[in-house]
Write an enzyme that holds these catalytic residues in place. Structure first.
Site, PDB file in Angstrom:
ATOM      1  N   GLU A 159      19.161  19.196  42.094  1.00 20.71           N
ATOM      2  CA  GLU A 159      19.377  18.068  41.041  1.00 20.71           C
ATOM      3  C   GLU A 159      19.049  16.891  41.871  1.00 20.71           C
ATOM      4  O   GLU A 159      19.382  16.756  42.983  1.00 20.71           O
ATOM      5  CB  GLU A 159      20.793  17.978  40.621  1.00 20.71           C
ATOM      6  CG  GLU A 159      21.175  16.731  40.073  1.00 20.71           C
ATOM      7  CD  GLU A 159      22.681  16.523  39.544  1.00 20.71           C
ATOM      8  OE1 GLU A 159      23.431  17.490  39.463  1.00 20.71           O
ATOM      9  OE2 GLU A 159      22.996  15.307  39.786  1.00 20.71           O
ATOM     10  N   GLU A 164      22.098   6.242  39.378  1.00 18.86           N
ATOM     11  CA  GLU A 164      23.137   6.369  38.571  1.00 18.86           C
ATOM     12  C   GLU A 164      23.723   4.988  38.675  1.00 18.86           C
ATOM     13  O   GLU A 164      23.626   4.420  40.135  1.00 18.86           O
ATOM     14  CB  GLU A 164      24.282   7.604  39.143  1.00 18.86           C
ATOM     15  CG  GLU A 164      23.752   8.793  38.939  1.00 18.86           C
ATOM     16  CD  GLU A 164      24.681   9.805  39.667  1.00 18.86           C
ATOM     17  OE1 GLU A 164      25.472  10.460  38.890  1.00 18.86           O
ATOM     18  OE2 GLU A 164      24.560  10.254  40.838  1.00 18.86           O
TER      19      GLU A 164
END
Lengths: 280, 470
Positions: A159, A164
């Site tokens: 990932e 974020e």
């Protein structure tokens, strides 16, 4: 480093033409380390400028619907839908809106868009220009998952978190990788702090440049981190195959905690464009 | 049409020619010319005062208890550099004054602060304490004053940020800093605090601007033509770089006000709403809204132009007559607590533990308050908000007492039932005074009683006035 930062800027032919001379001078002045990996990602392989009003282009985007298991593994509170209230293209932007409402047993709704099965690529520059929501409990993200996730499962698929943000920290974003031995709380992560801007007041470009044995993390034209096999505490799973993209706005969960009484709803994540480049 | 286009086609080149000639005639500015812009320096105190008046610190009026002795600088306790501002906050019984505060003024004609978005400084205190700070006060106009009354100091240096609601307004500002400190937060114990690196900054990290008027509430009011009412509860909230909100008070001059119906009401630069007329086409209402820098403010005032005679007991719109109290505290039988309070910029009466309560206006204990002669009034306007669940069986029994406490006193009563009330929402009543059973005279009203017998224990009341339509 300098050449990489510059090369990142040199996306369009126009800019290349205008600055071509300066670029060449700088390159000629630079003596890169022999072991440095430099790849140019100049060929657009996917782009969505979100210029057509309505639902996002179904040829590019699909959706996760519902709550997943245990709030998508993160105790997230929202129910993801593909309703226009939660995801719509208008004003030249993709808008993902988190709403506080009772829906299918959840207290919030929002949306999560994926290119899984529609666009997947190994290596390249992946970038999105976005303005983010604000308030505690907002968790907007732009990230990539290994396309083989259904065969070998997470985190073995890998990932790459391009961006974020926790809504309680309007000047801080982070980029990370997750893989076997370095997932969830043990992910390899680095924060970037805006010193004269915010994620919710202005659009910024969040991107990675991903090549063999490296992932470079950018905010606007600033390269703020490079992750290589030496940095991860497990197998490097990012030379194995293509990844797909995800853009979502989660509410609550492990990243920024749950909304509090000061969190204003609805909140919208604005995406001006998503562009992916590959090597020549 | 043709004529017009010909006319313009002739004039326009002429204008161009004239202006070209004029420009070529005009002399350039000499080096001695000073343009009418003001210094943009944002520094106020770094290691010395920067461009401040010789006094450096202009105290509040000592007649108000302001202590002028506790202000100075400190070369030992600094955040950065060689000096800080040290302020010794006196105890309340200090003979030289029980609090300290004042302003710093630009020594010139003012500064152009439009390039900044915040006042910032570092501060610490000898103990945790709460002080007030601000800027924009020059003790003359205070036109662009901003205040923050809840600055929490700790014993460690910390950076504080006070946002400027709309920097474009501050093109010539003399009031660069304000502070006010007492010992309310330290139980009367004196303490010291230090301020360093005081300046205006362009941070770029402030967001989510949220101006508010009337505390962010949508309020309604009736008012007579040619009367005025000020908009209150004006604030500005911004989100700081650490994700925390800060709400400062902001003077009306930061706001742009707007009326939806100029035939009914206008609003001036200072937020004074004036009812100008009865409206047109039967529309006698105007909605007053505001914005700062293009951001719409939360809160509005819907004002209804009326033609009424009013005797107001409690209202933000009409001039109120003097009363003895908003809670007579009839011990030992009365349990009710509370009285007049400000709620988000709106003055209301708020009762808890209500069994019964009186508003008195008869001259209790020789106060001199005159009873109300409501003979010419026809109605009582009153608004209730039940701050709990309402049951149909609940009630508010109201009484009006004429010649209260006198031998010839009488009373009239009127009951409002729970079915007419709403939980946590205001409900307006216009009650004919003839509906108060037994009120055969109203020339000397002295007391208004509310009885709920604890069925409704938490009740707010607002806009209490007698009126007659003309």
């Amino acid at each position: 480093m300098k050449t990489k930062i510059l090369k990142n800027k040199l996306k369009s032919i126009l800019i290349c033409t205008v600055f071509g001379i300066g670029f060449m001078v700088l390159v000629s002045n630079c003596n890169p380390d022999e072991t440095q990996n430099v790849t140019n990602f100049n060929t657009i392989s996917m782009q969505d400028e979100f210029d057509v009003d309505g639902a996002p282009n179904p040829a590019m985007w699909t959706y996760d619907i519902g709550t997943g298991n245990n709030g998508w593994g993160n105790n997230e509170l929202q129910y993801y839908t593909d309703r226009p209230e939660n995801v719509v293209v208008e004003d030249g932007m993709l808008k993902i809106t988190a709403i506080q409402e009772d829906f299918e047993g959840s207290g919030y709704t929002s949306a999560r868009l994926l290119t899984q099965g529609l666009f997947e690529q190994k290596y390249g520059r992946f970038e999105a220009r976005m303005k983010l929501p604000y308030g505690k409990g907002m968790w907007p993200a732009f990230w990539l998952l290994g396309a083989n996730i259904d065969e070998i499962s997470w985190p073995f698929c890998g990932e790459i978190d391009v961006m974020e943000n926790g809504g309680s920290k309007p000047t801080i974003v982070s980029g990370a990788v997750h893989g076997p031995g370095y997932s969830a709380g043990n992910a390899i992560v680095k924060e970037y702090e805006f010193t004269d801007s915010r994620v919710d007041s202005e659009f910024h470009i969040y991107g990675i440049e991903w090549g063999p044995n490296y992932i470079n993390y950018y905010v606007d034209d600033v390269l703020y981190n490079q992750i290589t096999p030496e940095d991860v505490t497990g197998d490097w799973v990012f030379n194995n195959g293509p990844f797909f993209m995800i853009i979502n706005l989660a509410v609550g969960g492990v990243f920024d905690g749950n909304p509090n009484e000061n969190t204003v709803f609805p909140q919208t994540m604005y995406v001006d464009y998503v562009r992916v480049y590959s090597a020549n | 049409m043709k004529n017009k286009s010909i006319k313009y086609s002739i004039i326009l080149p002429l204008v161009g020619l004239i202006s070209a000639v004029m420009i070529s005639c005009e002399r350039g500015f000499s080096d001695d010319v000073e343009l009418a812009t003001f210094p943009t320096n944002g520094d106020i105190f770094i290691d010395d005062p920067v461009g401040l008046t010789d006094e450096f610190f202009t105290s509040f009026d000592p007649a108000t208890g302001a202590n002028t002795n506790g202000f100075g600088t400190d070369n030992n306790e600094v955040y950065e550099g060689s000096a800080s501002i040290r302020i010794d906050v006196p105890a309340p019984n200090d003979p030289n004054g029980g609090y300290i505060g004042g302003i710093f003024k630009d020594r010139g004609e003012g500064r152009d602060l439009s390039g900044y978005d915040a006042l910032t400084f570092w501060a610490k205190a000898s103990t945790s304490a709460i002080i007030e700070v601000g800027f924009g006060s020059d003790f003359i106009e205070d036109k662009y004053a901003v205040g923050f009354g809840n600055l929490e100091l700790s014993t460690a240096w910390k950076k504080y940020i006070i946002p400027i609601p709309d920097p474009t307004k501050l093109v010539q500002e003399r009031g660069l800093f304000l502070f006010s400190a007492g010992t309310q937060s330290t139980n009367g114990a004196s303490y010291s605090f230090w301020i360093d690196e005081l300046r205006f900054e362009s941070l770029g990290t402030l967001g989510q601007p949220r101006p508010r008027i009337l505390g962010g509430q949508d309020q309604t009011a009736q008012a007579n033509i040619d009367t005025s009412v000020p908009l209150i509860g004006l604030t500005y909230t911004a989100n700081l770089p650490d994700g925390q909100d800060i709400t400062v008070s902001a003077r009306p001059s930061y706001f742009d006000f707007e009326t939806s119906n100029p035939f009914v009401a206008s609003v001036d630069d200072l937020g004074i709403v004036t009812v100008d007329g009865p409206g047109q086409g039967g529309d006698n209402t105007a909605i007053i809204t505001a914005s700062i820098g293009g951001v719409e403010a939360e809160g509005s005032l819907t004002i209804e132009a009326v033609d009424i005679d009013v005797i107001s007991i409690f209202s933000d719109v009409f001039a109120n007559v003097p009363v003895d109290n908003y809670n007579g505290f009839y011990e030992p039988f009365q349990t009710t607590l509370g009285g007049a309070v400000e709620e988000n910029g709106n003055n209301i009466i708020d009762y808890t533990m209500l069994n019964f309560v009186a508003i008195e206006f008869y001259g209790r204990d020789g106060s001199g308050v005159e009873p109300i002669d409501a003979t010419d009034m026809t109605h009582l306007h009153i608004e209730f908000r039940v701050n709990e669940n309402v049951d149909a069986a609940d009630y508010i029994n109201m009484e009006l007492h004429n010649n209260f406490t006198l031998p010839n006193g009488i009373l009239g009563s009127y009951q409002i039932s729970g079915t007419e009330l709403l939980s946590n929402e205001w409900v307006e009543f216009d009650i004919p005074l003839s509906s108060f059973n037994g009120l055969t005279a109203r020339d000397a009203l002295g007391m208004m009683l509310f009885v709920t017998d604890n069925n409704i224990a938490n009740l707010s009341i607002d806009n209490i006035y007698f009126y007659a339509e003309n």
